[in-house]
Design a protein around this motif. Structure first.
Motif, PDB file in Angstrom:
ATOM      1  N   SER A 125       0.802  -1.226   0.000  1.00 48.21           N
ATOM      2  CA  SER A 125       0.000   0.000   0.000  1.00 48.21           C
ATOM      3  C   SER A 125       0.833   1.274   0.000  1.00 48.21           C
ATOM      4  O   SER A 125       0.375   2.305  -0.486  1.00 48.21           O
ATOM      5  N   TYR A 126       2.011   1.226   0.567  1.00 54.52           N
ATOM      6  CA  TYR A 126       2.857   2.424   0.678  1.00 54.52           C
ATOM      7  C   TYR A 126       4.203   2.183  -0.001  1.00 54.52           C
ATOM      8  O   TYR A 126       5.247   2.609   0.474  1.00 54.52           O
ATOM      9  N   SER A 127       4.156   1.520  -1.128  1.00 51.63           N
ATOM     10  CA  SER A 127       5.378   1.091  -1.808  1.00 51.63           C
ATOM     11  C   SER A 127       6.270   2.248  -2.238  1.00 51.63           C
ATOM     12  O   SER A 127       7.473   2.069  -2.401  1.00 51.63           O
ATOM     13  N   GLU A 128       5.718   3.429  -2.412  1.00 51.92           N
ATOM     14  CA  GLU A 128       6.517   4.578  -2.855  1.00 51.92           C
ATOM     15  C   GLU A 128       7.255   5.268  -1.703  1.00 51.92           C
ATOM     16  O   GLU A 128       8.128   6.094  -1.944  1.00 51.92           O
ATOM     17  N   ASP A 129       6.903   4.944  -0.479  1.00 50.84           N
ATOM     18  CA  ASP A 129       7.479   5.597   0.700  1.00 50.84           C
ATOM     19  C   ASP A 129       8.737   4.837   1.137  1.00 50.84           C
ATOM     20  O   ASP A 129       8.633   3.736   1.686  1.00 50.84           O
ATOM     21  N   PRO A 130       9.923   5.393   0.910  1.00 52.83           N
ATOM     22  CA  PRO A 130      11.147   4.648   1.235  1.00 52.83           C
ATOM     23  C   PRO A 130      11.318   4.378   2.728  1.00 52.83           C
ATOM     24  O   PRO A 130      11.793   3.308   3.110  1.00 52.83           O
ATOM     25  N   GLU A 131      10.918   5.311   3.574  1.00 52.90           N
ATOM     26  CA  GLU A 131      11.100   5.099   5.011  1.00 52.90           C
ATOM     27  C   GLU A 131      10.196   3.970   5.511  1.00 52.90           C
ATOM     28  O   GLU A 131      10.634   3.088   6.243  1.00 52.90           O
ATOM     29  N   LEU A 132       8.947   3.988   5.096  1.00 53.51           N
ATOM     30  CA  LEU A 132       8.038   2.919   5.509  1.00 53.51           C
ATOM     31  C   LEU A 132       8.459   1.586   4.893  1.00 53.51           C
ATOM     32  O   LEU A 132       8.376   0.547   5.555  1.00 53.51           O
ATOM     33  N   SER A 133       8.939   1.608   3.667  1.00 51.62           N
ATOM     34  CA  SER A 133       9.428   0.376   3.035  1.00 51.62           C
ATOM     35  C   SER A 133      10.605  -0.194   3.814  1.00 51.62           C
ATOM     36  O   SER A 133      10.674  -1.399   4.063  1.00 51.62           O
ATOM     37  N   GLN A 134      11.518   0.661   4.216  1.00 48.49           N
ATOM     38  CA  GLN A 134      12.678   0.219   4.988  1.00 48.49           C
ATOM     39  C   GLN A 134      12.239  -0.396   6.310  1.00 48.49           C
ATOM     40  O   GLN A 134      12.723  -1.460   6.709  1.00 48.49           O
ATOM     41  N   LEU A 135      11.279   0.241   6.989  1.00 56.55           N
ATOM     42  CA  LEU A 135      10.817  -0.274   8.276  1.00 56.55           C
ATOM     43  C   LEU A 135      10.049  -1.585   8.119  1.00 56.55           C
ATOM     44  O   LEU A 135      10.199  -2.496   8.937  1.00 56.55           O
ATOM     45  N   ALA A 136       9.239  -1.697   7.081  1.00 61.69           N
ATOM     46  CA  ALA A 136       8.502  -2.940   6.846  1.00 61.69           C
ATOM     47  C   ALA A 136       9.469  -4.078   6.508  1.00 61.69           C
ATOM     48  O   ALA A 136       9.295  -5.207   6.980  1.00 61.69           O
ATOM     49  N   CYS A 137      10.487  -3.782   5.715  1.00 64.02           N
ATOM     50  CA  CYS A 137      11.515  -4.791   5.414  1.00 64.02           C
ATOM     51  C   CYS A 137      12.251  -5.201   6.677  1.00 64.02           C
ATOM     52  O   CYS A 137      12.522  -6.388   6.896  1.00 64.02           O
ATOM     53  N   ALA A 138      12.557  -4.225   7.527  1.00 67.69           N
ATOM     54  CA  ALA A 138      13.252  -4.511   8.786  1.00 67.69           C
ATOM     55  C   ALA A 138      12.384  -5.374   9.698  1.00 67.69           C
ATOM     56  O   ALA A 138      12.874  -6.288  10.365  1.00 67.69           O
ATOM     57  N   LEU A 139      11.083  -5.101   9.705  1.00 69.73           N
ATOM     58  CA  LEU A 139      10.177  -5.903  10.523  1.00 69.73           C
ATOM     59  C   LEU A 139      10.142  -7.349  10.015  1.00 69.73           C
ATOM     60  O   LEU A 139      10.240  -8.291  10.806  1.00 69.73           O
ATOM     61  N   LEU A 140      10.042  -7.542   8.714  1.00 66.30           N
ATOM     62  CA  LEU A 140      10.065  -8.903   8.160  1.00 66.30           C
ATOM     63  C   LEU A 140      11.396  -9.580   8.442  1.00 66.30           C
ATOM     64  O   LEU A 140      11.441 -10.774   8.765  1.00 66.30           O
TER      65      LEU A 140
END
Length: 110
Positions: free
Chosen positions: A36-51
Motif C-alpha cells: 500500500s505504501y510502496s513509494e514511501d522509502p522510510e516505511l518500506s525500509q521499516l517494513a523490510c526490517a520488521l520482516l
C-alpha cells in the motif's frame, strides 16, 4: 510507520514474541505496508526490517512470510528503491533470513 519501528525494537532477540506477533498479524501488516505504501522509502525500509526481524531464527515465521507474499514484496521494494541503501540492506537481510534453516524457502526465492 511508528508501529513498524516499535515492533522491530520490541521483537529483537525474543523468539516467542516473534511467533506471537506473527500469529497476531504482523507479517500481514508488513506485507500490506510494502504493498500500500510502496513509494514511501522510510516505511518500506521499516517494513523490510520488521520482516527481517520476524524471520530471524523462527522457521515458522519464515514459512509464513513466504506464504503471505513477502518474497515478492521484498523484491519489489528492492527494485523500487534501488538507490536507497537502507531499504536495500533491510530487504536483502530479510531475504537472507528467509532462506536459512528452511530449504523450501530457498527454492521459493531462487
Amino acid at each position: 510507520e511508528h508501529g513498524c519501528a516499535a515492533l522491530c525494537n520490541l521483537l529483537s532477540n525474543r523468539q516467542e514474541a516473534k511467533v506471537r506477533a506473527a500469529r497476531a498479524g504482523c507479517i500481514r501488516a508488513a506485507v500490506r505496508a510494502l504493498t500500500s505504501y510502496s513509494e514511501d522509502p522510510e516505511l518500506s525500509q521499516l517494513a523490510c526490517a520488521l520482516l527481517r526481524g520476524l524471520a530471524l531464527g523462527v522457521p515458522e515465521n519464515k514459512i509464513a512470510i513466504v506464504a503471505q507474499g513477502g518474497v515478492r514484496r521484498l523484491c519489489q521494494a528492492l527494485a523500487r528503491h534501488r538507490n536507497d541503501q537502507e531499504v536495500n540492506v533491510q530487504a536483502v537481510a530479510a531475504l537472507c533470513n528467509l532462506t536459512s534453516q528452511v530449504p523450501e524457502n530457498k527454492r521459493a526465492i531462487c
